[in-house]
Design an enzyme around this catalytic site. Structure first.
Site, mmCIF file in Angstrom:
data_model
loop_
_atom_site.group_PDB
_atom_site.id
_atom_site.type_symbol
_atom_site.label_atom_id
_atom_site.label_comp_id
_atom_site.label_asym_id
_atom_site.label_seq_id
_atom_site.Cartn_x
_atom_site.Cartn_y
_atom_site.Cartn_z
ATOM 1 N N HIS A 96 -6.359 23.677 10.063
ATOM 2 C CA HIS A 96 -7.008 23.357 8.785
ATOM 3 C C HIS A 96 -6.191 23.881 7.626
ATOM 4 O O HIS A 96 -5.491 24.889 7.723
ATOM 5 C CB HIS A 96 -8.454 23.848 8.744
ATOM 6 N N ASP A 113 -4.752 32.087 7.086
ATOM 7 C CA ASP A 113 -5.928 31.421 7.655
ATOM 8 C C ASP A 113 -6.228 30.190 6.795
ATOM 9 O O ASP A 113 -6.868 30.291 5.765
ATOM 10 C CB ASP A 113 -7.109 32.390 7.645
ATOM 11 N N GLU A 134 -12.497 23.337 6.275
ATOM 12 C CA GLU A 134 -12.989 24.095 7.425
ATOM 13 C C GLU A 134 -13.790 25.314 6.990
ATOM 14 O O GLU A 134 -14.785 25.678 7.628
ATOM 15 C CB GLU A 134 -11.807 24.539 8.296
ATOM 16 N N GLU A 135 -13.356 25.935 5.895
ATOM 17 C CA GLU A 135 -13.933 27.214 5.496
ATOM 18 C C GLU A 135 -15.387 27.112 5.041
ATOM 19 O O GLU A 135 -16.067 28.134 4.918
ATOM 20 C CB GLU A 135 -13.085 27.856 4.388
ATOM 21 N N ASP A 145 -6.126 27.892 15.358
ATOM 22 C CA ASP A 145 -6.681 28.637 14.229
ATOM 23 C C ASP A 145 -6.305 30.101 14.440
ATOM 24 O O ASP A 145 -5.584 30.427 15.393
ATOM 25 C CB ASP A 145 -8.197 28.447 14.146
ATOM 26 N N HIS A 160 -9.248 36.998 5.693
ATOM 27 C CA HIS A 160 -9.916 36.764 4.410
ATOM 28 C C HIS A 160 -9.596 37.838 3.373
ATOM 29 O O HIS A 160 -10.419 38.179 2.525
ATOM 30 C CB HIS A 160 -11.426 36.586 4.586
#
EC number: 3.4.11.-
Length: 359
Positions: free
Chosen positions: A68, A180, A214-215, A237, A324
């Site tokens: 993603h 990410d 995706e998030e 991922d 994150h």
């Protein structure tokens, strides 16, 4: 292993330093497409920006490799009369790390600079000495009024990203924001490059998917899975490295950067497909780790697995430290091994393989 060449690493720098928040991925998708274009036969995009490079588009048997493209960010939610900006999350943004961070506010007039302000430690009293939350974090643009903020093109709904750049840490780690999962987009692009440079003639159609959104709930993968209708989907991922302080291995597993790709067991993972991937890793002597998911994997694997009439799906994860945050960190060796594992799996996969448990 030396899988990643100088051109690939230069692409990774450009790709990671470019901001591509959830819902605003198009600039990053263009960088990705420009890199992958020499290695594919054709491509297409969908309404929300998911981008797909295709090898052998006319083949009836369809295999997806997917990552993603979006990164977590913030939205302008409220502007005070004094010119301070309050925010809301776009994805799983962490209020804890916001104070003192520099930010880019994306407007039609270009980037507007700002900072997440925070009172000094020696002036905070019991009333305002609280953890950062959406109720108290704010952005200072150096403006003195709401009108001055709006004159810069900033408005409710403007998207905000941290101003942090990619770096290589101790020559062994890639580090920065948005690994990410744009590192996943990089890895599947490198698989396409290897297939082209090694002149591999695949007996099936390969769909290299860089999905959006995706998030905020796997939305891009949901949309594109219904469009492609693949027979197989291999998702990549990131997952948590649990070796650094403050992780609980009992609940989060024992996973480490530098020890290879992570293969996940769980209801969404098709076990015959997983077994073929494990067999490939063992045969090619690619180290790997194992993880388990109690229900959903929390990745685009779930969206593909439960699409259409059910798609044989598996998850190959890259261990990552400090998810994150602006210092997400992955092992260069692990990155190369994920690329190698996906590549080796594809070149051994026969056309029309039936992964059903009962036939």
């Amino acid at each position: 292993m030396g899988i990643i060449n100088d051109s690939g690493e230069q692409f990774l720098h450009r790709y990671l330093n470019n901001a591509a928040p959830t819902g605003f991925e198009s600039s990053g998708q263009q960088i990705w497409l420009d890199y992958i274009r020499p290695y594919i036969h054709t491509y297409f995009t969908d309404t929300y920006g998911t981008t797909v490079g295709v090898i052998n588009p006319d083949a009836p048997y369809k295999v997806v490799i997917e990552a993603h493209a979006d990164e977590i960010s913030w939205f302008v939610n409220y502007i005070t009369k004094e010119g301070y900006v309050y925010v809301r999350k776009n994805g799983g943004s962490d209020t804890m790390i916001a104070p003192s961070k520099r930010v880019n506010i994306h407007t039609d007039n270009g980037i507007v600079k700002g900072v997440f302000g925070w009172p000094a430690i020696h002036v905070r009293d019991e009333e305002n000495d609280k953890a950062p939350t959406l109720k108290n974090i704010f952005i200072d643009l150096g403006c003195s009024s709401k009108e001055e903020v709006e004159a810069k093109g900033v408005h409710v709904g403007s998207v905000i990203t941290f101003e942090d750049e990619f770096m290589i840490l101790n020559e062994r780690y890639y580090c920065g924001r948005a690994l990410d999962n744009r590192i996943g987009g990089f890895m599947i692009a490198e698989v396409a490059r290897l297939l082209k440079e090694n002149n591999n003639q695949l007996p099936f159609g390969l769909y290299i998917v860089n999905a959006v959104q995706e998030e905020i709930g796997l939305r891009g993968a949901e949309m594109i899975a219904h469009r492609i209708k693949p027979d197989i989907a291999v998702i990549t991922d990131v997952c948590h490295d649990t070796q650094s302080p403050m992780y609980n291995k009992i609940t989060s597993g024992d996973l480490a950067c530098g020890k290879g790709p992570v293969l996940t067991y769980g209801p969404a993972v098709q076990n015959n497909l997983l077994r073929m991937i494990i067999d490939t890793a063992q045969r090619k002597e690619i180290p790997f780790q194992r993880a388990s998911a109690s229900r959903a994997t929390g990745t685009d694997t779930d969206a593909f697995a439960y699409s259409n009439s059910g798609v044989a799906s598996a998850l190959i994860s890259l261990p990552l430290k400090y998810m994150h945050t602006t210092v997400e960190t992955v092992s260069k060796t692990d990155v190369e091994q994920v690329i190698q594992l996906i590549y080796e799996f594809l070149v051994q996969l026969p056309a029309d393989h039936d992964f059903r448990y009962m036939k």
